[in-house]
Design a protein around this motif. Structure first.
Motif, short mmCIF file in Angstrom:
data_model
loop_
_atom_site.label_atom_id
_atom_site.label_comp_id
_atom_site.label_asym_id
_atom_site.label_seq_id
_atom_site.Cartn_x
_atom_site.Cartn_y
_atom_site.Cartn_z
N ASP A 16 -10.68 50.06 -32.36
CA ASP A 16 -11.16 49.60 -31.06
C ASP A 16 -10.28 48.45 -30.62
OD1 ASP A 16 -11.96 47.38 -32.41
OD2 ASP A 16 -14.09 47.80 -32.29
N ALA A 17 -10.72 47.72 -29.62
CA ALA A 17 -9.85 46.69 -29.07
C ALA A 17 -9.51 45.60 -30.09
CB ALA A 17 -10.49 46.07 -27.83
N SER A 18 -10.35 45.46 -31.12
CA SER A 18 -10.07 44.40 -32.10
C SER A 18 -8.85 44.74 -32.97
CB SER A 18 -11.29 44.17 -32.98
OG SER A 18 -11.52 45.29 -33.81
N PRO A 31 -2.35 43.75 -37.29
CA PRO A 31 -1.22 42.91 -37.72
C PRO A 31 -1.61 41.96 -38.85
CG PRO A 31 -1.47 42.84 -35.34
CD PRO A 31 -2.66 43.58 -35.86
N LEU A 32 -2.85 41.48 -38.80
CA LEU A 32 -3.31 40.54 -39.82
C LEU A 32 -3.33 41.21 -41.20
CD1 LEU A 32 -4.40 37.68 -40.04
CD2 LEU A 32 -6.68 38.55 -39.62
N LEU A 33 -3.90 42.41 -41.23
CA LEU A 33 -3.99 43.13 -42.50
C LEU A 33 -2.60 43.51 -43.01
CD1 LEU A 33 -6.07 44.13 -44.47
CD2 LEU A 33 -6.22 46.27 -43.23
N LEU A 47 -13.58 37.53 -38.11
CA LEU A 47 -12.59 38.56 -38.40
C LEU A 47 -11.97 38.32 -39.77
CD1 LEU A 47 -10.53 38.99 -35.15
CD2 LEU A 47 -11.50 40.81 -36.55
N HIS A 48 -11.63 37.06 -39.99
CA HIS A 48 -10.97 36.67 -41.21
C HIS A 48 -11.86 36.97 -42.41
CE1 HIS A 48 -7.65 34.55 -42.91
NE2 HIS A 48 -8.45 33.82 -43.64
N MET A 83 -11.76 40.25 -43.96
CA MET A 83 -10.55 40.68 -44.63
C MET A 83 -10.24 39.92 -45.91
SD MET A 83 -8.33 40.85 -41.24
CE MET A 83 -8.03 42.56 -41.30
N ARG A 136 -12.82 42.47 -26.52
CA ARG A 136 -12.74 42.38 -27.97
C ARG A 136 -14.12 42.58 -28.56
NH1 ARG A 136 -7.84 39.77 -29.05
NH2 ARG A 136 -6.96 38.99 -27.12
N THR A 137 -14.16 43.37 -29.59
CA THR A 137 -15.42 43.54 -30.28
C THR A 137 -15.19 43.24 -31.74
OG1 THR A 137 -14.90 45.86 -30.55
CG2 THR A 137 -16.37 45.29 -28.75
N ARG A 170 -14.73 33.18 -33.77
CA ARG A 170 -14.45 34.61 -33.73
C ARG A 170 -13.37 34.97 -34.75
NH1 ARG A 170 -12.70 36.66 -28.14
NH2 ARG A 170 -10.71 35.92 -28.88
N MET A 171 -12.38 34.09 -34.82
CA MET A 171 -11.29 34.34 -35.76
C MET A 171 -11.80 34.29 -37.19
SD MET A 171 -8.38 35.25 -35.32
CE MET A 171 -7.67 36.04 -36.72
N VAL A 184 0.50 35.17 -37.55
CA VAL A 184 0.49 36.20 -36.50
C VAL A 184 -0.77 36.12 -35.66
CG1 VAL A 184 0.30 38.68 -36.12
CG2 VAL A 184 2.04 37.80 -37.65
N SER A 185 -1.89 35.85 -36.33
CA SER A 185 -3.15 35.95 -35.60
C SER A 185 -3.78 34.59 -35.31
CB SER A 185 -4.12 36.79 -36.42
OG SER A 185 -4.27 36.19 -37.68
N GLU A 236 -5.85 42.57 -33.15
CA GLU A 236 -5.84 41.39 -34.00
C GLU A 236 -5.89 41.77 -35.47
OE1 GLU A 236 -8.04 37.99 -31.32
OE2 GLU A 236 -9.25 39.42 -32.41
N THR A 237 -6.74 42.75 -35.77
CA THR A 237 -6.97 43.03 -37.19
C THR A 237 -5.79 43.73 -37.86
OG1 THR A 237 -8.13 45.06 -36.56
CG2 THR A 237 -9.47 43.14 -36.97
N ALA A 290 0.17 41.96 -42.33
CA ALA A 290 0.84 40.73 -42.76
C ALA A 290 0.41 40.36 -44.17
CB ALA A 290 0.51 39.59 -41.80
N ARG A 291 -0.86 40.59 -44.46
CA ARG A 291 -1.35 40.28 -45.80
C ARG A 291 -0.73 41.21 -46.84
NH1 ARG A 291 -5.26 36.62 -45.80
NH2 ARG A 291 -5.76 36.07 -43.68
#
Lengths: 611, 119
Positions: free
Chosen positions: B101-103, B109-111, A434-435, A438, A127-128, A430-431, A383-384, B106-107, B113-114
């Motif tokens: 990328d690998a993130s 589905p989150l976006l 990311l959060h 957004m 993960r990056t 980390r979450m 979800v996350s 996570e990103t 969902a929003r």
């Protein structure tokens, strides 16, 4: 189509295998194209398919967790671009290099395939995180010492006043250490483009930082000799050289043995420039055009360190004693916990506990951890949400099942407190990072529309539980369009930033401020009734109307109108927003520059009981 | 949500489909912007577009601009192999720009969902 989370890892492994299997075919085709290109002048369009291949591999390589391939491709793409950008000539050496890169990509695909053949089903992607950002999505901007005044011309006054004050407070040079004392909010910004420097420093000043712009390295060095800032924002390319910025910072660190956290900003986005920045000890690298909010978050991180908002962890375990024991360990580390012993209560509890992470017993009699996780994952808001399972070593079957529905970690009983705290904080941070990417509005750094609506749900649930009032306010800048039309968008942005700063600085830390969209803002006032809300907002209204904005030779003022709705009069998020919106409309209609409270019967009948 | 995935690289597109289907969404995948525009003419069938930026002929940004030109307000998420922040500044009207990328697991589905929550 049905939700099928159980085969996620398996399907991902298949895709990854297909990606790796296809790679040699692609590199072979590219090699044939490359063979037709002779050194010397080259039509850039002939290199385009090759560049496209590298670009695609960069993205897919990273998506499929093949870091080696992604890195090789990214490097090759940059080189290829650099090769033809300045003049359409390609050297023999560069062609050789490209051939070698294709070889290396092929090898990497074979290696990766071999390595992962056995463990594909359980492979966890690397993960990056896209951008290095402060975790402080819940953190407020630093509070300035001076109350809000205007932006634009008044900034320089404010700056001077600040320097005087801080000059008084600041101690003398610390002779023993040979270092200079640092100021909390003082930032040096060095960019040879003085327009960029001025603009960025004006905007950063709106966030409570005191930024001194320098347009030359000599002036910066002199200032550094006199006083050390809390952080340095540094351009890389100067008339003195392509890397003069990084060289200067490295020189500074070596000569004076001081470490000033440094954010590099540059129009260069190539690997070499980034590498130089890292070698010079840079804390962050932002490519131009830079985003003010990104810099603010970095500065917050560099100058404050600790996030004041503690990590919230929900602990789900049918064994109350074990749950309490885990809660104790986490609370000792400064986290906030809530224990739930009945899995059927989890959804309700999550509604008013803004969990960063869930710590869950993998085996519970009513329902297993993975089953509960699956329920959580089907709700958009969760979800996350990171989930860490606590299990005993005999639960291998359940562990596999847990992986399939998205586990973020396992802890084996008995769990030592250190390991528990480390696992939880790592994943929660980390979450949050990311959060943060957004939920923020990119101009003002306030919560964006979606985030504010989520906060409203949480705040409303709290208010209902605690039987306390709550107010929702919608604000709109009056005649904002004419500001943009008359003075241009940069001035309009200054007005938006000024209002957002006013809201952040004047409201309590428990209030939630967001940019609803365009020139509209939203505020959630907790534990405040309509009278108090009216008083608060009216003070803000008067204060804001006195701010003088400058645009070139002109100066002007702005006002805002607001509509206020309240709980329990309105008892669902959508009704609160609708009522506030209607009240805002009434305020506008009645002549603007005023606060209007929503009438109890503002919203059409039948909707009020929606909750 | 019913989501249209646009990516000229079928594997990358499948990856996005996989991520979003696992989050309970329904996905349809096409490999270029022209196909996407044709499908989107019947705007009611689809609720969100997730598109790669870098595609031959019609880029993700071109697709977005064309949709907005046609007055379609369907939420639009751009995926890029480059710096998302830079792209977000260059392209206006996107409801999100994410790095491929690998993130993304996570990103994305989150976006999405929003977006679903804000409807």
């Amino acid at each position: 189509m049905t939700t099928n989370t159980t085969t996620f890892e398996a399907r991902k492994a298949q895709l990854r295998a297909a990606f790796l299997a296809q790679l040699p075919e692609k590199t072979t085709a590219s090699r044939a194209q490359l063979a037709e290109i002779a050194p010397g002048r080259v039509d850039p369009s002939r290199l385009e398919p090759l560049r496209r291949l590298f670009h695609t591999l960069k993205g897919s390589g990273a998506s499929f967790g093949c870091a080696d391939i992604a890195a090789l491709a990214a490097d090759a793409e940059t080189k290829l671009r650099a090769a033809v950008e300045e003049q359409p000539v390609i050297s023999e050496a560069r062609l050789q290099e490209l051939h070698q890169t294709l070889d290396a990509l092929e090898h990497a695909s074979v290696d990766t395939e071999a390595q992962t053949a056995g463990i594909a089903a359980l492979s966890q992607p690397k993960r990056t995180v896209a951008t290095k950002t402060a975790e402080g999505s819940y953190r407020r901007a630093p509070v300035a010492i001076v109350p809000t005044t205007g932006v634009g011309a008044s900034n320089s006054d404010e700056r001077d006043r600040l320097s005087d004050r801080q000059g008084d407070q600041q101690g003398q040079q610390d002779d023993q250490q040979g270092t200079l004392e640092r100021l909390d909010k003082l930032i040096y910004l060095c960019d040879d483009d003085s327009a960029v420097a001025e603009r960025l420093s004006d905007q950063l000043n709106c966030f409570g930082y005191q930024v001194k712009p320098f347009s030359g390295l000599a002036a910066l060095e002199q200032a550094l000799g006199e006083r050390l800032p809390a952080a340095l924002i540094m351009d890389i390319v100067f008339p003195e050289g392509e890397q003069a910025g990084t060289d200067a910072v490295r020189e500074l660190a070596r000569r004076d043995d001081v470490e000033v956290p440094c954010i590099f900003i540059s129009a260069r986005d190539d690997f070499a420039a980034r590498l130089q920045a890292v070698k010079a000890g840079g804390s962050a690298y932002c490519s131009k055009p830079v985003k003010t909010t990104e810099i603010v978050e970095l500065l917050d991180q560099l100058t404050h360190g600790q996030d004041p908002q503690p990590i919230h962890v929900m602990i789900i375990d049918d064994d109350p004693e074990l749950a309490q024991w885990h809660a104790l360990a986490l609370e000792d580390a400064g986290m906030v916990t809530r224990v739930v012993t009945d899995p059927s209560q989890v959804l309700d509890q999550l509604d008013d506990f803004n969990a960063d992470l869930v710590l869950m017993d993998i085996y519970m009699p009513q329902c297993s951890g993975p089953e509960l996780a699956q329920v959580l994952r089907q709700i958009p808001g969760h979800v996350s949400l990171p989930i860490i399972y606590v299990s005993s070593e005999t639960d291998i079957g359940l562990q596999h099942q847990a992986l399939e529905v998205g586990a973020d970690g396992f802890l084996t009983k008995p769990v030592e407190p250190e390991r528990l705290v480390a696992s939880v904080s790592l994943r929660a941070e980390r979450m949050r990072t990311l959060h943060a990417l957004m939920v923020r509005d990119s101009l003002t750094g306030l919560f964006n529309h979606n985030a504010i609506m989520q906060w409203l749900e949480v705040a409303l649930a709290e208010a209902e539980r605690d039987r306390r009032p709550l107010c929702f306010v919608m604000l709109d800048i009056d005649h904002f369009k004419s500001v943009n039309d008359n003075y241009g968008h940069p001035t309009g942005d200054q007005v938006l930033l000024a209002l957002s700063r006013t809201l952040r600085l004047r409201l309590r830390s428990s209030d939630i401020v967001g940019r609803y969209g365009g020139e509209e803002f939203a505020v959630i006032l907790r534990n405040v009734d309509t009278d108090e809300a009216w008083g608060l907002m009216d003070q803000l209204r008067i204060g804001f109307s006195q701010v003088v904005f400058t645009a070139g030779e002109d100066s002007f003022r702005c006002t805002f109108s607001a509509g206020v709705s309240s709980f329990p009069t309105f008892n669902a998020p959508e009704v609160l927003t609708e009522a506030a919106d209607i009240a805002l409309y009434q305020a506008k209609h009645a002549g603007r520059n005023r606060i209007q409270i929503a009438e109890p019967d503002a919203v059409a009948d039948g909707k009020r009981g929606a909750a | 949500m019913r989501i249209l995935i646009v990516d000229d690289d079928p594997l990358a597109g499948e990856m996005a489909v996989l991520i979003l289907e696992s989050a309970g969404h329904q996905c349809q995948r096409v490999e270029n912007g022209i196909e996407a525009l044709e499908l989107l003419q019947d705007a009611h069938a689809l609720e969100l577009v997730v598109s790669d930026m870098n595609m031959p002929l019609v880029s993700g940004a071109d697709l977005l601009a064309e949709l907005r030109e046609r007055g379609q307000r369907i939420p639009f998420i751009l995926l890029t192999g480059d710096e998302p922040d830079v792209l977000a500044q260059q392209v206006s009207g996107a409801d999100g720009v994410l790095r491929k990328d690998a993130s993304l697991e996570e990103t994305l589905p989150l976006l999405v969902a929003r977006q679903a929550a804000s409807r």
